[in-house]
Scaffold this active site. Structure first.
Site, short mmCIF file in Angstrom:
data_model
loop_
_atom_site.label_atom_id
_atom_site.label_comp_id
_atom_site.label_asym_id
_atom_site.label_seq_id
_atom_site.Cartn_x
_atom_site.Cartn_y
_atom_site.Cartn_z
N ARG A 1 0.88 -1.18 0.00
CA ARG A 1 0.00 0.00 0.00
C ARG A 1 0.90 1.22 0.00
O ARG A 1 1.75 1.37 0.89
CB ARG A 1 -0.92 0.01 1.22
CG ARG A 1 -1.65 1.36 1.39
CD ARG A 1 -2.74 1.33 2.42
NE ARG A 1 -3.91 0.61 1.94
CZ ARG A 1 -5.13 0.68 2.48
NH1 ARG A 1 -5.34 1.48 3.52
NH2 ARG A 1 -6.13 -0.02 1.99
N HIS B 1 -7.41 0.82 -6.39
CA HIS B 1 -7.62 -0.03 -5.20
C HIS B 1 -8.29 -1.32 -5.69
O HIS B 1 -9.44 -1.60 -5.37
CB HIS B 1 -8.47 0.71 -4.16
CG HIS B 1 -8.44 0.10 -2.80
ND1 HIS B 1 -7.63 -0.97 -2.45
CD2 HIS B 1 -9.13 0.42 -1.65
CE1 HIS B 1 -7.82 -1.27 -1.18
NE2 HIS B 1 -8.73 -0.45 -0.67
N GLN C 1 -10.11 -3.97 -3.40
CA GLN C 1 -11.42 -3.52 -2.92
C GLN C 1 -12.52 -3.92 -3.89
O GLN C 1 -13.60 -4.37 -3.50
CB GLN C 1 -11.41 -1.98 -2.74
CG GLN C 1 -12.72 -1.43 -2.24
CD GLN C 1 -13.01 -1.88 -0.81
OE1 GLN C 1 -12.17 -1.76 0.06
NE2 GLN C 1 -14.20 -2.41 -0.57
N ASP D 1 -17.64 6.88 -1.49
CA ASP D 1 -16.39 6.83 -0.73
C ASP D 1 -16.16 8.23 -0.16
O ASP D 1 -16.85 9.18 -0.56
CB ASP D 1 -15.23 6.41 -1.68
CG ASP D 1 -13.91 6.15 -0.96
OD1 ASP D 1 -13.89 6.10 0.28
OD2 ASP D 1 -12.88 5.99 -1.67
N CYS E 1 -16.41 1.41 0.70
CA CYS E 1 -15.23 0.60 1.03
C CYS E 1 -14.84 0.72 2.49
O CYS E 1 -14.16 -0.16 3.01
CB CYS E 1 -14.07 1.01 0.12
SG CYS E 1 -13.56 2.73 0.36
N ARG F 1 -13.41 -8.85 1.70
CA ARG F 1 -11.99 -8.57 1.40
C ARG F 1 -11.17 -9.83 1.69
O ARG F 1 -10.27 -10.19 0.94
CB ARG F 1 -11.47 -7.41 2.27
CG ARG F 1 -12.15 -6.05 2.03
CD ARG F 1 -11.81 -5.48 0.68
NE ARG F 1 -10.39 -5.37 0.46
CZ ARG F 1 -9.63 -4.34 0.84
NH1 ARG F 1 -10.18 -3.31 1.41
NH2 ARG F 1 -8.33 -4.33 0.58
N1 CP Z 1 -11.31 -0.32 2.49
C1 CP Z 1 -10.03 -0.33 2.90
O1 CP Z 1 -9.09 -0.53 2.12
O2 CP Z 1 -9.90 -0.13 4.24
P1 CP Z 1 -8.52 0.06 5.03
O3 CP Z 1 -7.96 1.41 4.65
O4 CP Z 1 -8.92 -0.03 6.47
O5 CP Z 1 -7.58 -1.03 4.63
N1 NVA Z 2 -10.30 6.54 -1.32
C1 NVA Z 2 -9.92 6.14 0.01
C2 NVA Z 2 -10.05 4.67 0.17
C3 NVA Z 2 -9.68 4.15 1.53
C4 NVA Z 2 -9.77 2.67 1.65
C5 NVA Z 2 -8.49 6.59 0.27
O1 NVA Z 2 -7.64 6.45 -0.61
O2 NVA Z 2 -8.23 7.09 1.36
#
Ligand code: CP
Ligand code: NVA
Length: 300
Positions: free
Chosen positions: A107, A134, A137, A219, A259, A287
């Site tokens: 990540r 992502h 997701q 989101d 998400c 997930r």
């Molecule tokens: N939806 C998601 O990726 O959540 P986290 O940021 O908690 O991993």
């Molecule tokens: N769009 C959000 C998703 C988090 C899982 C972010 O990038 O923060």
């Protein structure tokens, strides 16, 4: 003998439509087996590095538990504890980790960073979120829609929010699978038209996107890294909250996806997340199953 080509999952478009369907089907079987307490351990003796350069709850825990349940050893790393955090290059990190582990999950912020890692690694690399994509997701989201609606096809999908990482992965999924998706974003926060495949439409009015939708997805308005812009975004996105009135435009029994984490009361009416029409907790659970299927697909 042809050398084995390693596969990465950096974006949804890295998988064909058939592969996506195969992973979703396998995820469903794994979920079912888990509910009976049955575990296959197809990745016994392997290890997976999980590197987090941004915070995470769902992704981190679902990958760690998922790897464990498959028989693999998860090595959870945060940049601050690695030489990566002191300036060792992503290329040298990729080369080193490839000598120890059988897959790397990352990540990070800039999408180029994971592309660089994947190019240098000799093991599969999985995107656990970048600023642009992502994809894990979306595996869980698609799995949740299949569970709740019986199929992915024949539905209308609405994305209400900005053209962020989750939205871009949804757009790619719609392109791959031929889904009918309408994206509603304020002017200046949407996709370039060149980014949109056939079947994906972009509008400004959220009601236009929600009208007749079977699945409504949203989101946060400010993603990780955009916190400094949150106030301006709150202004720009006023009128884009997914609330009872907006869902009133959608089809009866429309499914709400988010998400998570959510800013309840901001992009989504606070109580909606707990209504039966919301599938967010199943979405979060899925997930785990979807990523187990993905790990097995890439590492077997
Ligand atoms: N939806 C998601 O990726 O959540 P986290 O940021 O908690 O991993
Ligand atoms: N769009 C959000 C998703 C988090 C899982 C972010 O990038 O923060």
């Amino acid at each position: 003998m042809t050398p084995k080509v390693k596969r990465d999952f950096l974006r949804v478009a890295d998988l064909t439509a058939d592969e996506l369907r195969q992973i979703l089907e396998h995820a469903k079987a794994m979920k079912n087996q888990r509910s009976y307490g049955a575990h296959r351990r197809p990745l016994e003796g392997r290890s997976v590095a999980l590197i987090f350069e941004k915070p995470s709850t769902r992704t981190r825990v679902s990958f760690e538990v998922g790897a464990f349940e498959l028989g693999a050893h998860p090595v959870v790393l945060s940049t601050r504890d690695m030489q990566l955090g002191r300036g060792e290059s992503i290329v040298d990190t990729a080369r080193t980790l490839s000598r120890y582990v059988h897959a790397i999950v990352l990540r990070t912020a800039a999408h180029e960073r994971i592309e660089t890692l994947a190019a240098a690694a000799t093991v599969p690399v999985i995107n656990a979120l970048t600023d642009d994509h992502h994809p894990c997701q979306i595996l869980a989201d698609l799995m949740t829609v299949r569970e709740r609606k019986g199929a992915l096809e024949g539905l209308r999908y609405a994305w209400i929010g900005d053209a962020n990482n989750v939205a871009r992965s949804w757009v790619e999924a719609a392109g791959r699978l031929g889904l009918t998706l309408t994206v509603a974003s304020p002017e200046g926060y949407g996709f370039l038209s060149a980014e949109l495949p056939a079947g994906v439409q972009q509008v400004v009015d959220p009601r236009e996107a929600a009208r007749g939708a079977d699945v409504v997805i949203t989101d946060v308005w400010a993603s990780m890294g955009q916190e400094g812009d949150a106030a301006a975004r709150r202004d720009a996105f006023a009128g884009y909250q997914v609330n009872t009135a907006l869902l009133g435009e959608a089809n009866p029994n429309a499914l709400l996806l988010h998400c998570l984490p959510a800013h309840r009361g901001e992009e989504v009416e606070a109580a909606l997340i707990d209504e039966p029409g919301a599938a967010v907790w199943d979405e979060a659970e899925n997930r785990l199953h979807a990523q187990k299927a993905l790990l097995e697909f890439l590492m077997r």
